[in-house]
Each structure stands twice: as structure tokens, then as C-alpha cells.
Design a protein around this motif. Structure first.
Motif, PDB file in Angstrom:
ATOM      1  N   GLN A 118      -3.819  83.221  22.200  1.00 21.23           N
ATOM      2  CA  GLN A 118      -3.091  83.422  23.463  1.00 21.23           C
ATOM      3  C   GLN A 118      -1.634  83.792  23.181  1.00 21.23           C
ATOM      4  N   GLN A 154     -10.765  75.371  16.067  1.00 24.44           N
ATOM      5  CA  GLN A 154     -11.007  76.335  17.148  1.00 24.44           C
ATOM      6  C   GLN A 154      -9.940  76.204  18.235  1.00 24.44           C
ATOM      7  N   ARG A 155      -9.438  74.988  18.379  1.00 25.22           N
ATOM      8  CA  ARG A 155      -8.408  74.761  19.377  1.00 25.22           C
ATOM      9  C   ARG A 155      -7.134  75.515  18.999  1.00 25.22           C
ATOM     10  N   LEU A 189     -16.249  87.494  27.254  1.00 30.37           N
ATOM     11  CA  LEU A 189     -15.721  86.134  27.403  1.00 30.37           C
ATOM     12  C   LEU A 189     -14.770  86.039  28.594  1.00 30.37           C
ATOM     13  N   GLU A 190     -14.222  87.184  29.015  1.00 28.19           N
ATOM     14  CA  GLU A 190     -13.360  87.237  30.203  1.00 28.19           C
ATOM     15  C   GLU A 190     -12.255  86.186  30.182  1.00 28.19           C
ATOM     16  N   ILE A 191     -11.622  86.039  29.032  1.00 23.85           N
ATOM     17  CA  ILE A 191     -10.504  85.095  28.951  1.00 23.85           C
ATOM     18  C   ILE A 191      -9.270  85.778  29.539  1.00 23.85           C
ATOM     19  N   PRO A 192      -8.678  85.190  30.590  1.00 25.14           N
ATOM     20  CA  PRO A 192      -7.533  85.860  31.220  1.00 25.14           C
ATOM     21  C   PRO A 192      -6.352  85.969  30.255  1.00 25.14           C
ATOM     22  N   PHE A 246      -7.624  79.227  19.404  1.00 29.85           N
ATOM     23  CA  PHE A 246      -7.522  79.660  20.806  1.00 29.85           C
ATOM     24  C   PHE A 246      -6.059  79.784  21.218  1.00 29.85           C
ATOM     25  N   GLU A 247      -5.288  78.757  20.888  1.00 30.95           N
ATOM     26  CA  GLU A 247      -3.891  78.774  21.322  1.00 30.95           C
ATOM     27  C   GLU A 247      -3.088  79.868  20.620  1.00 30.95           C
ATOM     28  N   ASN A 296       2.251  82.079  29.733  1.00 24.54           N
ATOM     29  CA  ASN A 296       1.884  81.274  30.912  1.00 24.54           C
ATOM     30  C   ASN A 296       2.716  81.606  32.146  1.00 24.54           C
ATOM     31  N   VAL A 310      -0.462  86.445  35.504  1.00 23.51           N
ATOM     32  CA  VAL A 310      -1.747  86.952  35.034  1.00 23.51           C
ATOM     33  C   VAL A 310      -1.637  88.456  34.809  1.00 23.51           C
ATOM     34  N   VAL A 359      -2.471  85.610  30.158  1.00 20.86           N
ATOM     35  CA  VAL A 359      -1.373  85.047  30.945  1.00 20.86           C
ATOM     36  C   VAL A 359      -0.152  84.967  30.019  1.00 20.86           C
TER      37      VAL A 359
END
Ligand code: HEM
Ligand code: HEM
Lengths: 192, 191
Positions: free
Chosen positions: A51, A43-44, A118-121, A47-48, A126, A129, A123
Motif C-alpha cells: 500500500q 503477509q501483514r 483482488l480489487e484492493i482499493p 500488505f502494508e 490513506n 480513494v 488509497v
């Protein structure tokens, strides 16, 4: 030399060529990344990768807007004479559809993260925003945009495959300048 | 009991504050079991662009011992079961339980063992201890504020900040802050 930046009636200029290949690489990379990130077990990592997928998606959106603006303000090279009637009609339609997919994919992706509960920003890389699109959040809106994004991705990559096959056919079968003129403008492949 | 403490407080206020505190705390001396009813362990993690991710642990256990002669020898132990994390979003909960964050399957407990308690005010203390999560242990500090004391029950409001990266939970930084803000209410019942 500076003239080679812009298109002429017979060839693509460097700007169109660089944007085409840069966008092509990101587009195909996005499909592969999207496919993989939905299937990794960690899952890590997922997620990455998601993004990263969002970051490249926004980069692509920026490049596509630039590309469309450039294309609208530029001459469009005519197809070489050797190109047949059927293709003469279909190629512009396919190219138009490819532009539509290049816009619709990042926009549907942006929509799906904007409406997610989930409101994951977002970016990008990085760096800053990226605001969400002004759409109402809900689980049903998220599943709608997720499937829209999914269908667009698979239909888009299907069309790219067709486009790719056509380019190879021109180069290796018909042996005309259709592919080479998208690689370099230097030798002015005429429209013979 | 309450009346007695506040009665003392009124008198003590005219004298010196430490006197009040000494009275309140010696009254409070003893061993307590943290009772889940009346206690909560909440946390929040800020995120880029404002707002944050907030949640709570539903299951935990622990004890508080307040030393009668020397507050510094008091002790706090807490065990949190990260499996019980809740944020109101099932997908987020599953993510937090997974090996991306707590790895609850392999590390079912997060433990805090205090090593020192320092008085910082009449009703407040700085609790230092060792926090263990995912097999990694680091010293952490929490501020405890006495929030209530009555017949056999003591309540503290505890706050503190923990850097999650140290515990192998840095996923999502810097989109989500590395700093986890804890906000706990711990109610102990005298044993
Ligand atoms: C050219 C651009 C893009 C392409 C080709 C693309 C392609 C894909 C593909 C193939 C998937 C996986 C679908 C699956 O097999 O399950 C996917 C998923 C996803 N994409 Fe994109 N994408 C693009 C742009 C974007 C952008 C700009 C964003 C967001 C800002 C985005 C956000 C997502 C998300 C969040 C998912 C996961 C959906 C889910 O949870 O099921 N994509 N994309
Ligand atoms: C995979 C490798 C690819 C190859 C070999 C390729 C090849 C070509 C070639 C040779 C042309 C020029 C056609 C002409 O001479 O008129 C072209 C144009 C075009 N390609 Fe690709 N392409 C590829 C990928 C893509 C991708 C992924 C996209 C977008 C999703 C794309 C979008 C376009 C568009 C929109 C045009 C029309 C350009 C214009 O005239 O405005 N191509 N491509």
C-alpha cells in the motif's frame, strides 16, 4: 533571485533541480521498496508495504507530470562545451528514456492493481480513494501488467545506474559542471 | 408441530403477542446441535470507495440450548475453524489464514460462548457472549431471529458486528473497514 527558479540556457533552475532530486529519491526508493515488499515473510507487512508502494507511486506520477509540464514550458540548458560528441547525442536519448520510465512505471503499477481480481482499493497515504484505470479485470491481465511492471522496474533501474555512473564520471573524472549544475543554479556555470 | 404453532399463533394474535412467543419458545425448549447442512456463517467487510470483501466459514460446530422455564438461561456455543475460510479468491483466503489475520496455524479455533440471552421481541433475542479469537476475548452481541421451527429442528438468523482490531486483526484498516458484519443461519437439530 526569482530568475533562479526557471532554467536558463546555461543552467538548471531550482524548480528543475528540486523536482529532479525529489523524483530521483522516490524512484530509487520505490525500486527498493518494491524489491523488499515482494520478499518479506510476513503477509501483514507485505500488505502494508505494498500500500505504501502504491502511495509513493501515485505521488511520483503527480510529480512527474508536473516535471514534464515544467520541462516543456522551459528553456533546456545546453550541455557544457566540454561534453563530447557521443555523449551530446546519447545524453538526450537517455534523459528522454528516463522520462518515459518515470511515466511507465507508475502507469503499469496502476494498471496492474486496476485489473487485479483482488480489487484492493488504492488509497494514497490513506487520504482519498484513487479510482482504478478503466481496464477489464482478469487474472491474465494482472499477470501481464505485473510482468510489464517488473521488466520496466529492472530496466528502469539499470538505466538509472548508467545515468548515475555518467554523472559521477563527469564530476570526478572529467571534472566539469554537469553534476554541480544539477545541484545548485547559484553559480552560473557557463557553457565554456 | 408447525400446524400447532401456527394454530396457536392465530389464536394468540387475538390475545397478546407474548403468549404466542411463550408458546413457540416453550415448544422449542431443548438442546440442539448446530448442523452444518442448513447452516452458514458469512461475513463481509466494507472497503474504501464502496463494495466489500465477503466470505464464509465452511467448517464450524456448536450447540444451542433453549431453557424451558427461563429464556434468559438459554445458551449458545459456536466454534469456527478459520482454516475453512473462503472468499472465492485463493490469494485472499491464504492471506486471511495467515498470521496477517486469523493465524489459523496457531489459533485454529474461534469460539463464541454466550453469557446471556435477552428476549427483544416475540421471535427475537439479543445474545451476549464472549468471543475468543487469536487468544483475545471480548464481549460481543448478536441479534438472533427465529426463522423456523419444526419437528426437532430450529433455525435462527443471526447478525452482528465485530470490531476486528480488538482481536489483533486490524490489518488493512482503514482501506478495509474495522467492522466485520456477520450474517449467519444456524440450524439446530434436537439432541
Ligand atoms: C516509480 C515507480 C515505481 C517503481 C520504481 C516500482 C518498482 C517496483 C518493483 C521493483 C517491484 C517488485 C518487483 C519484484 O521484484 O518482484 C514492484 C512491484 C509492485 N508494484 Fe511497483 N513500482 C512503481 C510504482 C508503482 C505504482 C504506482 C503502483 C500501483 C499503484 C505499483 C504497484 C506495484 C505492485 C502491486 C507490485 C507487486 C506486484 C506483484 O504482485 O508481483 N508500483 N514495483
Ligand atoms: C542517482 C542519482 C542521480 C544523479 C547523481 C543524477 C544526476 C543528474 C545530473 C547531473 C543531471 C544533469 C545532466 C545535465 O547537466 O544535462 C541529471 C539529469 C536528469 N536526470 Fe538524473 N540523476 C540521478 C537520478 C535520476 C533518476 C532516478 C532519474 C529518473 C528516473 C533521473 C532523471 C533525470 C532526467 C530525466 C534528467 C534530465 C533533466 C532534463 O534536462 O530535463 N535522474 N541527473
Amino acid at each position: 533571485m526569482p530568475a533562479l527558479i526557471t532554467n536558463s540556457t546555461t543552467r538548471y533552475g531550482w524548480a528543475a533541480i528540486v523536482l529532479h532530486w525529489l523524483i530521483a529519491a522516490i524512484f530509487i526508493g520505490q525500486f527498493a521498496l518494491g524489491f523488499v515488499m515482494m520478499r518479506v515473510s510476513s503477509q501483514r507487512t507485505a500488505f502494508e508495504l505494498i500500500q505504501l508502494h502504491k502511495s509513493f507511486g501515485f505521488l511520483l506520477l503527480g510529480l512527474v507530470i508536473l516535471r514534464i509540464a515544467w520541462r516543456l514550458g522551459n528553456t533546456v540548458p545546453a550541455l557544457p562545451r566540454s561534453v563530447g560528441r557521443f555523449e551530446r547525442r546519447v545524453a538526450p536519448l537517455v534523459h528522454f528514456a528516463l522520462y518515459a520510465f518515470q511515466l511507465a512505471l507508475p502507469l503499469s503499477g496502476w494498471a496492474l492493481v486496476s485489473v487485479s481480481m483482488l480489487e484492493i482499493p488504492s488509497v494514497p497515504f490513506n487520504l482519498f480513494v484513487m479510482p482504478d484505470l478503466p481496464l477489464a479485470e482478469s487474472d491474465s491481465a494482472e499477470s501481464f501488467w505485473t510482468s510489464a511492471h517488473w521488466y520496466l522496474a529492472y530496466a528502469g533501474i539499470g538505466l538509472v545506474a548508467l545515468h548515475f555512473a555518467a554523472a559521477l564520471r563527469h564530476h570526478f573524472w572529467l571534472k566539469d559542471a554537469v553534476l554541480t549544475r544539477m545541484i545548485t543554479p547559484s553559480s552560473d556555470h557557463n557553457a565554456e | 408441530m408447525v400446524a400447532r404453532i401456527f394454530g396457536f399463533a392465530a389464536v394468540a394474535a387475538c390475545l397478546a403477542m407474548p403468549v404466542f412467543a411463550a408458546v413457540a419458545l416453550s415448544d422449542a425448549a431443548g438442546s440442539y446441535t448446530i448442523s452444518p447442512a442448513g447452516s452458514s456463517i458469512r461475513f463481509s467487510v466494507g472497503k474504501a470507495g464502496g463494495g466489500g470483501l465477503a466470505g464464509a466459514f465452511a467448517r464450524f460446530k456448536g450447540s444451542i440450548r433453549i431453557d424451558s422455564s427461563n429464556v434468559g438461561r438459554s445458551q449458545v456455543n459456536i466454534t469456527i475453524f478459520p482454516e475453512s475460510v473462503g472468499t472465492g479468491q485463493r490469494r485472499v483466503d491464504a492471506f486471511l489464514r495467515s498470521d496477517a489475520v486469523f493465524d489459523a496455524a496457531n489459533s485454529p479455533e474461534i469460539q463464541f460462548r454466550s453469557t446471556s440471552v435477552k428476549r427483544t421481541g416475540d421471535t427475537s433475542a439479543l445474545v451476549t457472549g464472549r468471543l475468543t479469537a487469536r487468544g483475545k476475548t471480548f464481549p460481543e452481541k448478536f441479534t438472533a431471529e427465529l426463522a423456523g421451527l419444526k419437528a426437532g429442528t430450529i433455525r435462527f438468523h443471526v447478525t452482528g458486528k465485530v470490531l476486528r482490531s480488538r482481536y489483533g486483526m486490524d490489518v488493512g484498516t482503514p482501506i478495509y473497514s474495522n467492522v466485520v458484519d456477520f450474517d449467519m443461519t444456524l440450524t439446530g437439530r434436537r439432541r
